[in-house]
Design a protein around this motif. Structure first.
Motif, PDB file in Angstrom:
ATOM      1  N   ALA A  20      20.204   3.399  -4.301  1.00 49.23           N
ATOM      2  CA  ALA A  20      21.335   2.521  -4.540  1.00 49.23           C
ATOM      3  C   ALA A  20      21.379   2.142  -6.066  1.00 49.23           C
ATOM      4  O   ALA A  20      20.388   2.179  -6.578  1.00 49.23           O
ATOM      5  N   PHE A  54      27.329   0.490  -3.758  1.00 51.01           N
ATOM      6  CA  PHE A  54      27.466  -0.648  -2.700  1.00 51.01           C
ATOM      7  C   PHE A  54      28.612  -1.389  -3.098  1.00 51.01           C
ATOM      8  O   PHE A  54      29.257  -1.203  -4.272  1.00 51.01           O
ATOM      9  N   THR A  57      29.302  -2.642  -6.754  1.00 50.70           N
ATOM     10  CA  THR A  57      29.055  -1.839  -7.859  1.00 50.70           C
ATOM     11  C   THR A  57      29.820  -1.742  -8.990  1.00 50.70           C
ATOM     12  O   THR A  57      29.628  -1.854 -10.218  1.00 50.70           O
ATOM     13  N   ASP A  70      24.622  -7.207  -1.360  1.00 53.77           N
ATOM     14  CA  ASP A  70      24.338  -5.837  -1.725  1.00 53.77           C
ATOM     15  C   ASP A  70      22.782  -5.801  -1.896  1.00 53.77           C
ATOM     16  O   ASP A  70      22.230  -4.579  -1.482  1.00 53.77           O
ATOM     17  N   ALA A  74      20.550  -3.444   0.477  1.00 53.94           N
ATOM     18  CA  ALA A  74      19.803  -2.333  -0.190  1.00 53.94           C
ATOM     19  C   ALA A  74      18.462  -1.960   0.227  1.00 53.94           C
ATOM     20  O   ALA A  74      17.780  -1.115   0.597  1.00 53.94           O
ATOM     21  N   ILE A  80      17.633   4.226   1.898  1.00 58.02           N
ATOM     22  CA  ILE A  80      17.492   3.692   0.484  1.00 58.02           C
ATOM     23  C   ILE A  80      16.063   3.674   0.016  1.00 58.02           C
ATOM     24  O   ILE A  80      15.274   2.779   0.472  1.00 58.02           O
ATOM     25  N   ILE A  83      16.305   1.348  -6.159  1.00 61.73           N
ATOM     26  CA  ILE A  83      17.420   0.620  -6.650  1.00 61.73           C
ATOM     27  C   ILE A  83      17.599   0.618  -8.152  1.00 61.73           C
ATOM     28  O   ILE A  83      16.551   0.315  -8.684  1.00 61.73           O
TER      29      ILE A  83
END
Length: 350
Positions: A20, A54, A57, A70, A74, A80, A83
């Motif tokens: 992510a 996401f 973003t 978000d 994530a 995922i 991050i």
């Protein structure tokens, strides 16, 4: 307070895993999409990982609730595996109360960020999950002709290999790059200058411990919000400290670090790593000797305060992490070893 008394490391990634790419603070990709898109291409090419955006973003002005959603999504998404933060900002402190610790504990993931992301790293640390301090996609992956070597080495170690690396000086540094709206920012670095030798202080001994800390401007906010760890939880740690592009004067830095001393944090740690701070920005660039003097004044202020509260602590100032480029990504909750005799630093990216 630590949830378990221990800090766990999330599993490493393999080529083809999904990561992510979030904007927990400022949505820089929405301001400069060309830089962001080049960062995503470079991330995929350099690691073989698949970046996933996401809803917020690229969303400028996203609410704290939307950004928190978000982050929670994530962590809850089992596909995922890590991050990455696009950049820092100044209001992530409002996002943290909206996060769900249960999803983090159920499936720990690697998180990379710095600056305002001190908020999230500190929160994860207190859930018992380690992360990595550094790694803005918008600053260290997207701009310039290529990814800096030390950044790519530590990015790969943090995400995939988990190896131990010696932290070395790349020999050059920039405080800021070109304006992201300038097409040249995609192919040119900012103005770089030769670096000075690191400044070591304290006893000539070897110390090793898990890390905690971050950007002093954010640690100040965390203290006011009563979100700092207890000093007892930091016993035996290595403290990471750095300052931002706000370029605080050395007197402010002294007061912040003195506050950590009064809280008992300086006495608890075994060592302190202080980053090379920015001393110029788009609005003002003092001449080189003055910039060196500003850095030295900050180093002296920190060394003085650490010595006052904990003369046994090993201190190294000028290390290239935080708000500088080239930048080392460093473990946060992982282990760093400082050798005050040989004057070397190594980091375990497990």
């Amino acid at each position: 307070m630590l949830a378990t008394g221990e800090i766990v490391s999330a599993p490493k990634l393999i080529e083809g895993d999904r990561v992510a790419v979030l904007s927990p603070s400022f949505a820089a990709p929405g301001f400069a999409p060309a830089i962001h898109e080049q960062a995503m291409s470079r991330l995929a090419a350099a690691t073989g990982l698949i970046p996933v955006e996401f809803p917020t973003t690229r969303l400028l002005g996203a609410t704290a609730e939307a950004r928190a959603a978000d982050i929670n999504a994530a962590f809850a998404d089992t596909s995922i595996r890590a991050i990455l933060s696009t950049i820092g900002g100044d209001d992530q402190i409002t996002v943290i109360p909206l996060l769900d610790p249960a999803v983090v504990r159920a499936d720990p993931k690697i998180f990379l960020g710095y600056s305002d992301n001190t908020n999230l790293l500190n929160w994860l640390w207190q859930q018992g999950v380690s992360g990595f301090y550094g790694g803005s996609t918008q600053v260290h992956l997207g701009p310039g002709p290529h990814i800096d070597g030390i950044h790519l080495a530590s990015l790969t170690a943090a995400l995939m290999t988990g190896e131990e690396l010696e932290i070395v000086e790349p020999g050059e540094s920039e405080d800021f790059g070109l304006d992201w709206q300038d097409p040249a920012a995609l192919v040119e670095f900012g103005e770089r200058e030769p670096t000075e030798a690191w400044t070591w202080a304290g006893p000539e001994r070897m110390v090793s411990g898990r890390t905690w800390g971050g950007c002093l401007e954010v640690i100040d906010q965390l203290a006011l919000a009563d979100r700092l760890p207890q000093a007892a939880d930091l016993r035996g740690s290595i403290l990471l400290l750095e300052t931002s592009e706000l370029i605080p004067p050395a007197d402010w830095v002294k007061r912040w670090v003195r506050g950590l001393g009064e809280r008992g944090i300086l006495e608890a740690v075994e060592g302190v790593l202080l980053a090379r701070p920015p001393t110029s920005d788009f609005g003002a660039r003092p001449e080189r000797r003055e910039r060196a003097g500003l850095r030295a004044a900050q180093y002296d202020a920190v060394i003085e305060q650490v010595a006052s509260y904990n003369p046994r602590a090993v201190v190294c100032a000028g290390v290239p992490f935080g708000h500088t480029r080239p930048q080392w990504i460093l473990p946060y909750g992982g282990r760093i070893t400082m050798n005050g005799t040989a004057r070397t630093i190594s980091a375990l990216y497990k």
